[in-house]
Every structure is written in C-alpha cells, then in structure tokens.
Design a protein around this motif. Structure first.
Motif: not given
Length: 424
Positions: A275-282
């Motif tokens: 989810p931390l990577i997902h946050e950066i992508i978003n």
C-alpha cells in the motif's frame, strides 16, 4: 586540506569545499593564478554501478588554453572513497579505496574547461561512488575525496604559462542521467525518485505511461546512522535509468519513471510495503498527466518479488509486469513461501519473467521458472549467463538485459511488449 563529497553534500547544493593545494610545479617559470579553480567530479552509471569517469577543471576564466600543451602527464589525480559511517570491525567492505586514478586523456570542453578523462570500467577498482557492505547487504554512497596535482604549467594561447595555486572540489557529484530524476517523499514517509518525459519531445498535454521500478535488496535503507539516501536506487545499476533513455522514451512515447526506496527491504514485509508503493503511484498519477491504463511495474531480486506481490494485491492496476530474478520461495527452510502458488495462480496481469540459470543467489528454477509455470499466460526469458559488452557478470545480474531491452520472444523485445499493453 582536502575536500570531499559526502552522501549529504551530494544532496545539498551550494555547500563550500575546502581548497586543494597543487604541488609539483615549483621548478617551472610560470605565472601563478591567484585564488582557486573549482573542479567537478563527473560520474556515469555502468551496468555494474556508478563510477567517476572524468573531472572537469573550471579553467575557462583563465583565458584560452592551448590544447596542444595538455597531456596526460599535466595532472595527477588521487581518489579516496570511504564509508559514510562506522560499521562492524568484521564487516567485509568491498569497495572502499585510497589510490591514484589513471588519467587517460585530457581535452577542452565546449566551455573551454579542461576535462581529465579517467580510466574506468567494469571490475576496475577505485572509480566507484558506492560501497557494498557485506554484513548489511546494502550499497551506500561513499564519501569521495579527490586530490588533483598539477605536474606542468598550462600554456595559454600567446605562449603564457600558468600554474593554478589551488583547486576546490565542488560539493555535488554530476551525473546527468541521475540528476534528471527529481526527489520526493510520500505522505507515509517513503522516498522516491521521479523521471518526467521531456516536454520538447513529448508534449505534457498528452497523457503518458508510468513505469514503476522496484529496486533490489542492496538499495534499501535500515542501516546505521539512519541511512536512507534516495540515491542508490539509481546509482547501483541501470534498472530505472534504462527506462529513461532516449530509446526507451521513444518506444513508450514518453514515460514517467518512478523508483521508490524501501525503508528496509521489500521481502521483509511485502504486504505492508504494497500500500505504500500504491500511495506513491497514485500521487504521481494524480499530480502528473499519467495514463492510468498504462502503468507498468518491473523490479529485480527483492524488487522482482515485490513486482509479483503488487500484481497479486492490485490485479487491476498494472498493464504489464516484468519481474527479474524474483523470489517466491521461503526465506528460511521450512518457512512459508513469500508468494504461494495460489497467489501466483491468481495473477492476471500480463507478466514477462527474466532470470539467468547460473544465478548463485536466487535459484532460477525454484523461483522464476516455477513462478512462470504457475502465473497464467506468463512469458519467460531464461539466460545461461549474464554477459554484456564482453564482460561476464554474476548470474544474479539479469536485470542488465532488461535495462538494455534485450529479452525477446518471436521478434518482440520486452520494452515494445510492455508499451503495447494497456488495461483498456
């Protein structure tokens, strides 16, 4: 007194450096230049990591220099690279050094500055900007201290000879491929670097794909002295840089490239990092003109595992995935696999897996080949060895092939395959 580039001054512009006094020209009858002349270390990321490849002496203000008077014997260069913090006495430090660098050529650049070309290459000691700490399994930026010694006067046009009293080392390392990536920190505190497509070639009013590069274990943080540099992800290999090259940018019609840096290593806790990577992508997609139907993920080793984990957790996010020498088996004998067969079987993202059969670190058969057999419709490129430009690398370094768009199936190379995929 010597000056040095530390991991902190690499990140901080405008920091002054102490003077480097030049010796060895006292016997020459020449005018001495008052004050000092600054010099800059120029670096380039090779497939095996970043090296200092040349030094630029900012001499243009002294007047037009006669290039015919410059030889490889005019200057000497000494380099010292040291760890940025103390480590355990028994730590096997592979790339700290204190030695003379060989000047292979001397030339004038378009500004009229003197450039000293330095001997460098894969496996050559003394040029690296990084040190690999064996006990911690991490790459760290070296503190670099360079000393330039002038052995003969510089001849200006008009036959005036000069000797420079002092040289001052600039506080920043210059590597254009790395420097073009901007630095960021997410709301959750994870650092990342971002390449944005050049407006001159790819207009910003058009939406562009986003490539997510997930680094290997050696480029994470969780080291002494709160070491978390947002640098080694780009400097340790060409994994992220490859996608920012002109060739890749043409193939992808201009692409953003984001490289998050783990606060430890991805395999420590993939479910927490996802989810931390997902946050950066978003965040990147929201703040830039990103085509959300063309988001791709690729990564090596630890990052190969994390690439597969991201497609398992977020099945509708990515148009394609390229896991390289990734790990799916248990970290400890008898433990649970990092990615179970049921997780792998549920991956629906088009995936192209890459590894080398002679990988001594990650068993290619038990990991990459097995994952390929379980992930529905996945592609596989399995090399015998990792050899590029005549140099044989450790078999684990199969990301080199992807960084050069080498994997190919039925005439289609991996970058073209990625670029052709869309979630639409």
């Amino acid at each position: 007194m010597a000056s040095h580039i530390s991991r902190r001054t690499i990140l901080t512009a405008g920091v002054g450096a102490a003077a480097l006094t030049l010796h060895g020209v006292a016997a020459y009858a020449a005018d001495r230049v008052p004050g000092s002349v600054r010099f800059r270390l120029n670096a380039r990321v090779l497939d095996g990591g970043e090296q200092v490849t040349s030094i630029t002496l900012e001499t243009s203000r002294l007047g037009p220099i006669d290039p015919a008077g410059l030889t490889t014997a005019t200057f000497g260069v000494h380099a010292k690279g040291t760890r940025p913090f103390a480590t355990a006495p028994d730590d096997d430090v592979l790339t700290d050094y204190d030695l003379d660098r060989t000047v292979t050529a001397v030339r004038l650049d378009h500004n009229g500055d003197v450039v000293l070309e330095l001997s460098h290459g894969e496996g050559q000691a003394g040029g690296s900007t990084l040190s690999y700490l064996q006990a911690e399994s991490r790459n760290v930026m070296l503190d670099l201290t360079y000393t330039v010694t002038q052995h003969a006067p510089i001849v200006l046009r008009g036959h005036r000879s000069i000797v420079i009293e002092k040289f001052v080392q600039a506080p920043r390392l210059s590597d254009p491929e790395v420097d073009v990536f901007s630095s960021h920190i997410s709301g959750s505190g994870m650092k990342y670097r971002l390449y944005s497509p050049t407006e001159a070639h790819f207009p910003r009013h058009v939406k562009h794909p986003l490539i997510v590069w997930l680094h290997g274990g050696g480029e994470g943080a969780s080291l002494p002295d709160n070491y978390y540099d947002n640098e080694t992800t780009l400097r340790a290999n060409r994994g992220a840089l490859g996608f920012a090259t002109p060739e890749a940018q043409r193939i992808f019609d201009g692409a953003y490239v984001v490289a998050p840096q783990s606060t430890s290593y991805w395999m420590e806790d993939g479910p927490r990092f996802a989810p931390l990577i997902h946050e950066i992508i978003n965040d990147v997609a929201r703040e830039n003109r990103v085509d959300r139907d063309r988001i791709y993920v690729a990564g090596c080793s630890n990052g190969g595992y994390m690439s597969m984990k991201m497609t398992a957790v977020y099945p509708a996010m990515f148009a394609a995935s390229v896991p390289i020498c990734g790990i799916v088996t248990a970290l400890q004998p008898g433990g649970s696999p990092l990615l179970s067969d049921s997780e792998l079987a549920q991956i629906s993202t088009p995936s192209w897996l890459v590894a080398s059969a002679d990988d001594p670190i990650v068993d290619a058969q038990a990991n990459t080949v097995h994952a390929h057999e379980v992930i529905p419709g996945s592609l596989l490129t399995l090399y015998d060895h990792v050899i590029w430009n005549g140099h044989q690398y450790v078999g684990h370094y199969s990301w080199i092939y992807v960084a050069h768009n080498n994997p190919s199936i039925d005439g289609t190379h991996v970058w073209q395959w990625m670029a052709s995929r869309s979630r639409r």
